[in-house]
Design an enzyme around this catalytic site. Structure first.
Site, PDB file in Angstrom:
ATOM      1  N   HIS C 156      34.897  43.993  41.259  1.00  0.00           N
ATOM      2  CA  HIS C 156      36.342  43.479  41.671  1.00  0.00           C
ATOM      3  C   HIS C 156      36.269  42.603  42.896  1.00  0.00           C
ATOM      4  CE1 HIS C 156      38.126  46.829  39.322  1.00  0.00           C
ATOM      5  NE2 HIS C 156      39.198  45.996  39.513  1.00  0.00           N
ATOM      6  N   LYS C 160      39.180  43.593  47.881  1.00  0.00           N
ATOM      7  CA  LYS C 160      39.723  45.027  47.410  1.00  0.00           C
ATOM      8  C   LYS C 160      39.830  45.977  48.521  1.00  0.00           C
ATOM      9  CE  LYS C 160      39.945  47.958  43.288  1.00  0.00           C
ATOM     10  NZ  LYS C 160      41.290  47.905  42.979  1.00  0.00           N
TER      11      LYS C 160
END
Lengths: 267, 267, 267, 267
Positions: C156, C160
Site C-alpha cells: 500500500h 497508510k
C-alpha cells in the site's frame, strides 16, 4: 518574484499539458508565465486544469504568448509536426525549450543546438521523462552484456494503437548496441499459433500485452543457467512523468546548447 | 594437456563441492587435479558425483592432496571455520585460492593478500558467485540514488535457519552506502500484527519469505510518484553459481594478489 | 425517466463518495436523487465532483435529503460510527442501503436484516467492492487446501497507518478457515533483524510493504515441492471499486433482506 | 508387505520415468513391482536412477514384466504412440493404468474405459499431474467470467520446440468455454514488428517466452477498470509432478472405470 523560473506551456489543454500546468502551479520554484492552447478559448489556465484560477489566461498562439510573457522555459508535449516549429520560435525569443515529443531529424536537432548555442541558452528534447523507465533501460542494456538471452514484455492499455511500444523499441535498440549478437531459441522452433513467440528484434523477442486498467509497464527478463534476472518498471499515471519534467525545467537553466535525452541530465 | 587449468576441490563431497567437481570435469579448459573430502572414503571423484569415473581418487586431507597434484587453483566451498586454514595452505603450495565462504576478518584478508603477493599468485574470496545476484545488487544501489523509497523482499526454502538472508543484508548495506538517508513510511504507522512491516534497516524494510519449492529469490522494489521500479533475481538451483565459479577459476590465473568480491573481476 | 434507479449518496464530499457521485451521473441506468455532505455547503453535486452541474444541490442532512428525494438506494462510504445510523435511517424511509463501511456488530447486522425484511427491501453491507480482490481471496482459500504452505505480501501507499491491511487479514481468516493447520518454517529459525519474517497468523506470515506510488496490491504465494502458485491483485485507483458498486446498486433492487459481503451477490 | 501398492513403471529410463521410480522407492506406501525400459539393459532399477539397489531388474518388455510382477498399478510417461498399447496391455493384466501421455482419441478413451469397467479396475489418463498448474487453469477459467479481458504469458526453456505450450492451449480452451465472447484490443491496432501482439486465440492473446534457466511457468493476467488480477504457476523441476503422481497411484485403487484429467480426482 524574480527568483522563480517563468514557465510557458504549449498544448496546455492536452492530457500531458494539463499535468504540466498543474505541476508548474504547485511548484514553489516556478511561475506560470503563459499557457497556450489553440482550441481552449480565453479561459483561466488554473480553471481549465481543475485547480483554482491563477490569473493567466490561456492564449491561442505561441508567438503572441511569448512576446510579453518573459518566459524562461517553454514546455511542449504537443505533436511531432508542431514541435519543431515551436522549439524554433521559443529559441528565437530566448526561451529554453523542454520538449517531450519525438520525431525530430538529426539535422533538425543539429540546427536547434546551433541556435541554442548562439542564444547562449540551454534546451532539452526527451522522448521519455520517466526516471524509472530510463533506469530500466540502462540496467537492461548493462545486464545484456552478461546475459545475452532476454525477452521484453510490455503492457499498455487496450486502446493503444501501436505495438510494440516506443519505450520497448528504444530499450531493444539500447540492448542491441551492447549485447553480443545471438539468435535465441531453438532453430527448429515452430509456432502452432502464429505470433505466439512475439516480435523478432535482433535475435530476441518483444511481447506486447494490451489490457484495460493498465497504464504503462515493461519487464525485461534475462535467462541464464539456473537463474533469471528481471527488471520491471510500472507506470501508473501520466502524473508520474512530472518529477522528471520539473528536474528538466530547473536543469535547462544551468547549461548552454541542446541536449537530446533525459538520461544526460540525470546526475 | 599442459594448457588446461589444474583444479583441486576441497569439500568435494558437499553440495556445492559436488557441483564444482562436475563443472571441472565438464569444462574442456580445466582438469581435475585433486578432490578432497575427509569423510567420503577413497572413491573415484567422478563416481562420487554421479558421472563417469575420472581417475582421481578422493583424498582425505588437503595437505597431502596438494603435495603432488600440481594444482593451479583450489576451489573451496566449505565452512568459515575451515576456509581460512585451507586458503593459507593453498597459497603456501603456490595454488591460487577461489573461496566461496564468508566469515573472513579484515586482518585475515590482508594477511592472505600479502601471502598471495609474495608468491606472485592471484586469489579470490567471494561470498557470491552469481552474476545475476551481483547485477541485482549493483542496480539496486544505483536506483536508490534516484528512488530513496524502497523495500527488499527475499524468498528462500522453508528450512533456512536465518532471516534475513545474507544476500539481502549485503544488498541493504550497498544501498545504505549511496542512498540519501530517509526514514520511510508514516511516522504514526502501527502494526496490529507484530512484525508485519518487516525488519528495519537504515530507514527501509526487509521481508523474508520462507516456502518449500523456492531456492533463492530476491526483489528490490522502489516506489516513486506514480511509478514503481523492481529488480528481481531468481536462482533456481545450486548449479546456477557454476558459470561464475568457472569465470573465477580462469580469471584468478591472470592477476596477482587477493581480490574480495566477484564483482571486481567481472569486466 | 421512471426506469432508472434513484440513488442517494451520503459522504458525497469524501474521496469514495465523490467517485460514487461521478459513477451515478455517468451510468445511464441511474439518476442522482440526493447527495449529502455536512460540510460541503449548498453546492451543485456535479460541480463539487468536477463534472458539469447536475441540478442536485448537496444537502447537509440525510433525514431531510431522503424525505423528498424518492431514492431507491442509498450508497454510504462514510465511517463506521456513522454508518449504522445512516443505514437505519435509510431503511426507515424504504431506501435500500449499499454500505461500504466495516465495523458493524453481528447484532446490528441481524437487526438491520430484520428491518429490511419488514420493509421488504434489499440491502448490502460489503467491506470490499472490488471483484478482483474478492476473487483473489476466494482463490487463495481454495488453493490453501492443496498448498498449506503460503505467505501473504500486501503493498500500500507509504502513508497508510495500519499494517497489515484489512484485506490481508480478511484473506488470512478465509484461509485459516479451510487450510490444514500447520506451523510453517524451520522451528529453529532465527531473525537477525527483528520482524524480517513478517507478522505471524495461524502458522503463516503476512508482510506489509509501504511505498509511495502504490495504491493497493496483494499477492498470496503458495509453495510446494518444485513449484509455486501466486495469486495477485493490483488495484490502481479508487475508481476501480465503482464497477462493483454499480453491480450492487442494481442487484439490491432484486432481493429482500440484508446481505453481508459482495461475494454473495456475484453470480 | 501386502498393504503397499505394487507399482510397475514403463519408460523407467526416461526423464519422467526415472523420477517415478525414485518416488515409488521412497514412498512407504508403494513397492516397485517392475521397471520396463527397452534400451536400459538388465540393470538394477535403483542403480539406474542413482539411488541404492532395490532388487528389481529393469525388464525390456512390458508383457513379460507384468506376467509375474503382481502389479497393482502401471505408471506410463512414455510417448503417445506407445501409450495406447501399454494401457491396453496393463488393463488386460488387471493392472490399473496411470498415464501421463496425451494423444488419445475419444474412441480410444471410450474403449479403454469399457475395458476398465469389465475388469472392475480404475484407470487415469492425465496430461498434467501438477496440482498447481491445474489450480491455475481452474482459477483462470473462473476469473474469465468476471474479467473477459485477459492475456496468457507462458515461459519455458529456450530449447522447447513448440509454441505456445500445451498447458497454455489447455488453459485457453478452458477459458474459451466459459468466457463471454469478446475480441479484445483496439480494432485499429497495428503491429510495427510482426508478432508483437502474440498468438490470437478466441479474441485474446498468448505469448510464449523461451529462455535458458526457465523450466515451466505460466501467468494469466486479467485487466479491468483500475485493476489487474494475475494467476501464476512456476514449476521448477520435473520432480514437482511427483506428488500428483503419488496421489493418482493411491486414488486409482479406489474406483472403477477410466477417468480423464487429474482435476477429477482432486477432492
Amino acid at each position: 518574484m524574480t527568483d522563480t523560473i517563468r514557465v510557458a506551456v504549449i498544448g496546455a489543454g492536452g492530457r500531458m499539458g494539463r499535468e504540466v500546468v498543474k505541476m508548474v502551479l504547485q511548484d514553489e520554484n516556478m511561475t506560470l508565465a503563459a499557457a497556450v492552447s489553440p482550441s481552449a478559448g480565453p479561459i483561466d489556465a488554473g480553471t481549465m486544469v481543475g485547480v483554482k484560477p491563477c490569473g493567466v489566461t490561456v492564449a491561442a498562439d505561441l508567438e503572441t504568448a511569448l512576446s510579453d510573457a518573459r518566459a524562461d522555459v517553454l514546455v511542449d508535449f504537443t505533436v511531432p509536426q508542431a514541435a519543431y516549429g515551436n522549439t524554433k520560435t521559443a529559441i528565437m525569443h530566448g526561451v529554453r525549450p523542454v520538449i517531450g515529443t519525438t520525431g525530430f531529424t538529426p539535422e533538425q536537432i543539429e540546427e536547434l543546438d546551433k541556435l541554442c548555442q548562439e542564444r547562449e541558452i540551454g534546451g532539452l528534447i526527451a522522448p521519455n521523462f520517466s526516471i524509472g523507465a530510463i533506469l530500466m533501460m540502462q540496467f537492461a542494456a548493462q545486464a545484456s552484456k552478461y546475459f545475452p538471452h532476454l525477452e521484453i514484455i510490455e503492457y499498455h492499455g487496450d486502446q493503444k494503437l501501436d505495438a510494440p511500444s516506443g519505450t520497448s523499441i528504444k530499450t531493444a535498440e539500447l540492448i542491441a548496441g551492447v549485447r553480443q549478437e545471438l539468435r535465441q531459441g531453438n532453430p527448429k522452433e515452430e509456432e502452432t499459433i502464429e505470433g505466439a513467440r512475439g516480435g523478432y528484434y535482433n535475435g530476441f523477442r518483444i511481447h506486447s500485452v494490451r489490457l484495460p486498467g493498465v497504464f504503462a509497464q515493461q519487464e525485461v527478463i534475462f535467462g541464464g543457467f539456473g537463474q533469471t534476472l528481471k527488471i520491471r518498471h510500472d507506470s501508473y499515471e501520466r502524473a508520474g512523468y512530472m518529477p522528471g519534467v520539473a528536474v528538466a525545467v530547473k536543469k535547462v537553466m544551468t547549461y548552454t546548447g541542446l541536449i537530446y535525452g533525459f538520461e544526460h541530465i540525470m546526475d
